[in-house]
Design a protein around this motif. Structure first.
Motif, PDB file in Angstrom:
ATOM      1  N   SER A 167      44.074  34.615  67.072  1.00  0.00           N
ATOM      2  CA  SER A 167      44.557  33.691  66.047  1.00  0.00           C
ATOM      3  C   SER A 167      46.036  33.397  66.243  1.00  0.00           C
ATOM      4  N   THR A 170      46.497  30.966  69.309  1.00  0.00           N
ATOM      5  CA  THR A 170      46.041  29.579  69.132  1.00  0.00           C
ATOM      6  C   THR A 170      46.596  28.924  67.880  1.00  0.00           C
ATOM      7  N   TYR A 172      45.234  29.203  64.957  1.00  0.00           N
ATOM      8  CA  TYR A 172      44.137  29.024  64.019  1.00  0.00           C
ATOM      9  C   TYR A 172      43.932  30.310  63.218  1.00  0.00           C
ATOM     10  N   GLU A 173      43.469  30.152  61.981  1.00  0.00           N
ATOM     11  CA  GLU A 173      43.018  31.301  61.218  1.00  0.00           C
ATOM     12  C   GLU A 173      41.666  31.743  61.747  1.00  0.00           C
ATOM     13  N   GLU A 176      38.928  29.543  60.679  1.00  0.00           N
ATOM     14  CA  GLU A 176      38.908  28.268  61.402  1.00  0.00           C
ATOM     15  C   GLU A 176      38.324  28.447  62.800  1.00  0.00           C
ATOM     16  N   LEU A 177      38.646  29.570  63.464  1.00  0.00           N
ATOM     17  CA  LEU A 177      38.079  29.819  64.787  1.00  0.00           C
ATOM     18  C   LEU A 177      36.572  29.959  64.736  1.00  0.00           C
ATOM     19  N   LEU A 180      34.805  26.760  65.348  1.00  0.00           N
ATOM     20  CA  LEU A 180      35.068  26.042  66.593  1.00  0.00           C
ATOM     21  C   LEU A 180      34.179  26.554  67.714  1.00  0.00           C
ATOM     22  N   LEU A 185      38.819  24.949  72.715  1.00  0.00           N
ATOM     23  CA  LEU A 185      40.090  25.620  72.928  1.00  0.00           C
ATOM     24  C   LEU A 185      40.622  25.438  74.340  1.00  0.00           C
ATOM     25  N   ARG A 216      46.644  25.063  71.592  1.00  0.00           N
ATOM     26  CA  ARG A 216      46.950  25.592  70.268  1.00  0.00           C
ATOM     27  C   ARG A 216      46.548  24.566  69.203  1.00  0.00           C
ATOM     28  N   LYS A 217      46.643  25.003  67.964  1.00  0.00           N
ATOM     29  CA  LYS A 217      46.292  24.119  66.854  1.00  0.00           C
ATOM     30  C   LYS A 217      47.221  22.924  66.791  1.00  0.00           C
TER      31      LYS A 217
END
Length: 582
Positions: A167, A170, A172-173, A176-177, A180, A185, A216-217
């Motif tokens: 996390s 990237t 992301y929380e 959120e991952l 995906l 990614l 990354r996000k």
């Protein structure tokens, strides 16, 4: 452990223990009532076997002690009932009673043992379960707090679970991952590498890794080493794939910086006609750049055996390459070798670097440079300077000859108006001066050795007279050598006319030593004759006396001393190192 604590909790529960005791008492009471009624209605045919089920039930409900007590109570009640109803207890009743006691004891002990074994099995199972839970806890702890990103994905590429580090990488929380796919990614230009990794997992049970760019996000990219591993049952991709993500952005940046520095270094070496090389003395392997092999006049290759270089390296310089030394760790290495090119030309090559030893492996590495043009230029300049110096010295010595010859002419008197004698004496002195001049000219450096100057004068008499010449090696400059040769010539001439050289039994001993143990100290020169002299020991003053210093300072040196007798002559002279220095 956990089972023991759970058993203790059950044993310490009053309500459970009370219900167990009530059930045991009820079973015991029902059995006793049944036995009493059986004794009344059945009579002596009762065999005590009706107590066995009750003993089994009580042994199951209670521990070994209560079960044995209940058994004894049942036997006692049965024997009492038969004694009361029938007035006596038969031997068969006693046998049945004893058999019942034994059976009850066996049943109680058996249930007790089974209960212990069951408790031990439960304790072992509980311990293993606790270990599994601890291992799982440690795994979860490591998974969540690992320095690398971890995730699980299925065959569709959906992220099932991820850790905190992924996390952070990237942006992301974790929630959120979980929504995906792994593919999202990966940078679009590197998704082919991801497909190849997944294809490899589908065909073999192993781990596959590749360096890819992840997004990354916020849309920025970073380099990561992506490793996928999964077990493959029956050739089918398993539903869970373990993903390891290692951020290698800094490593890649360092690698790119090193690559750029190497390009600059190669450019600088190429511009300076320098080459890199490395020699592994343990394995005898030589590696080098293309320029290195070009300098040696050999076709470029990745590596060669060290022995192959012996075909081009000059034999006198070969030990410089193969000689090994005992090293503490690292030392400088700087040698120059000669190389014969295929066209026959000799080239000078400088090998400069360091020599190091790691794990008993001795190696040399550094840079190489072709010094041929530089050495030729240096040699030409040195030769030109040497020739110029020799010409200046020759000019100086020739210019000095004229004053010396003039002095000879002025100092030699005509004996009794005998012109022929005058000419003979003068020519003799000039020839001695000529011999010394030729000797100095042959040396080329306008200097001479003291030993050679003495031998030059005594050489005609070496075979016919007893002559000894000894002393350390001492060089003399041109001017001092000429003056010293004149002194030796005068001594030899005097000896031939009046002393040892004119006597077939005479002996001459010439030696010189240092005034002290210091080799830089002054020289003590001695000329000693033994044998009968043909004249008195009266010293005649003339040109010869002036040369050796009897009538003043000698031509070279200081503190001259002459001692004469009817049977010999001794002459000593000190030579200053500063005055005669070459």
């Amino acid at each position: 452990m956990a089972m023991n604590s759970q058993s203790r909790r059950s044993d310490s529960n009053p309500s459970v223990r009370l219900l167990t005791h009530i059930a045991s008492v009820l079973v015991l009471a029902a059995t006793l009532i049944f036995e009493a009624r059986a004794s009344v209605y059945i009579g002596e045919e009762s065999s005590f076997l009706e107590f066995i089920p009750a003993i089994i039930i009580i042994s199951y409900l209670e521990d070994r002690g209560p079960a044995l007590a209940a058994t004894i109570l049942m036997v006692a009640a049965g024997l009492w009932a038969r004694s009361t109803l029938h007035g006596q207890i038969s031997s068969e009743d006693w046998a049945r009673a004893i058999l019942l006691v034994v059976s009850g004891g066996v049943i109680a002990v058996t249930f007790h043992r089974l209960r212990q074994d069951l408790r031990e099995l439960l304790e072992v199972a509980e311990a293993r379960l606790a270990a599994v839970e601890a291992t799982e806890s440690r795994y979860r702890w490591a998974f969540e707090r690992a320095a690398m990103g971890f995730a699980n994905t299925n065959e569709k590429g959906e992220l099932l679970q991820s850790n905190r580090r992924l996390s952070e990488m990237t942006g992301y929380e974790e929630e959120e991952l979980a929504q995906l796919r792994l593919e999202t990614l990966v940078h679009p230009d590197d998704r082919d590498a991801l497909e190849q990794l997944l294809a490899g997992l589908g065909s073999d049970s192993a781990s596959f890794a590749s360096e890819v760019r992840l997004l990354r996000k916020n849309g920025s990219a970073f380099w990561a080493r992506l490793t996928l591993s999964s077990s493959v049952p029956d050739g089918v991709l398993s539903e869970s794939i373990f993903v390891v993500v290692d951020d290698i952005s800094e490593r890649r940046a360092v690698h790119e910086a090193l690559r750029a520095q190497k390009e600059w270094l190669d450019l600088a070496l190429s511009a300076g006609r320098l080459a890199t090389w490395r020699i592994d003395l343990k394995d005898g392997i030589v590696t080098g750049s293309g320029t290195f092999w070009d300098i040696l006049g050999m076709p470029p290759v990745a590596s060669r055996r060290l022995e192959e270089l012996s075909a081009v390296v000059h034999p006198a310089d070969w030990p410089k390459l193969v000689a090994s030394r005992k090293l503490a760790s690292v030392t400088n290495y700087d040698v120059e070798i000669r190389v014969r090119r295929p066209d026959g030309h000799i080239r000078w090559v400088a090998l400069r670097g360091r020599e190091e030893k790691n794990d008993d492996r001795l190696q040399r590495l550094g840079v190489a440079a072709d010094l041929t043009e530089r050495r030729q230029t240096t040699l030409l300049r040195a030769a030109a300077k040497k020739r110029e110096r020799i010409m200046l010295e020759q000019r100086h010595r020739i210019s000095n000859l004229f004053p010396v010859i003039t002095a000879l002419v002025n100092m030699v008197d005509v004996p009794e108006n005998n012109v022929a004698k005058y000419k003979e004496t003068l020519v003799d002195r000039i020839r001695a001066l000529e011999a010394t001049h030729l000797l100095l000219s042959r040396n080329g450096n306008a200097s001479g050795m003291l030993h050679d100057l003495v031998v030059q004068e005594l050489q005609p008499y070496m075979g016919t007279r007893d002559i000894s010449v000894s002393g350390p090696s001492v060089a003399m400059s041109g001017g001092a050598a000429e003056s010293f040769a004149m002194i030796v010539h005068e001594l030899a001439t005097n000896s031939l006319k009046h002393g040892a050289l004119g006597d077939s039994k005479g002996r001459i001993e010439v030696n010189w030593t240092f005034a002290s143990e210091d080799a830089r100290s002054d020289i003590v020169f001695e000329w000693m004759e033994s044998g009968r002299r043909r004249t008195s020991k009266v010293v005649r003053h003339g040109f010869g006396s002036m040369i050796i210093g009897v009538d003043g300072a000698p031509l070279v040196g200081y503190s001259p001393k002459l001692e004469m007798s009817d049977h010999g002559l001794r002459y000593s002279l000190r030579l200053s190192r500063k005055e005669i220095g070459a």
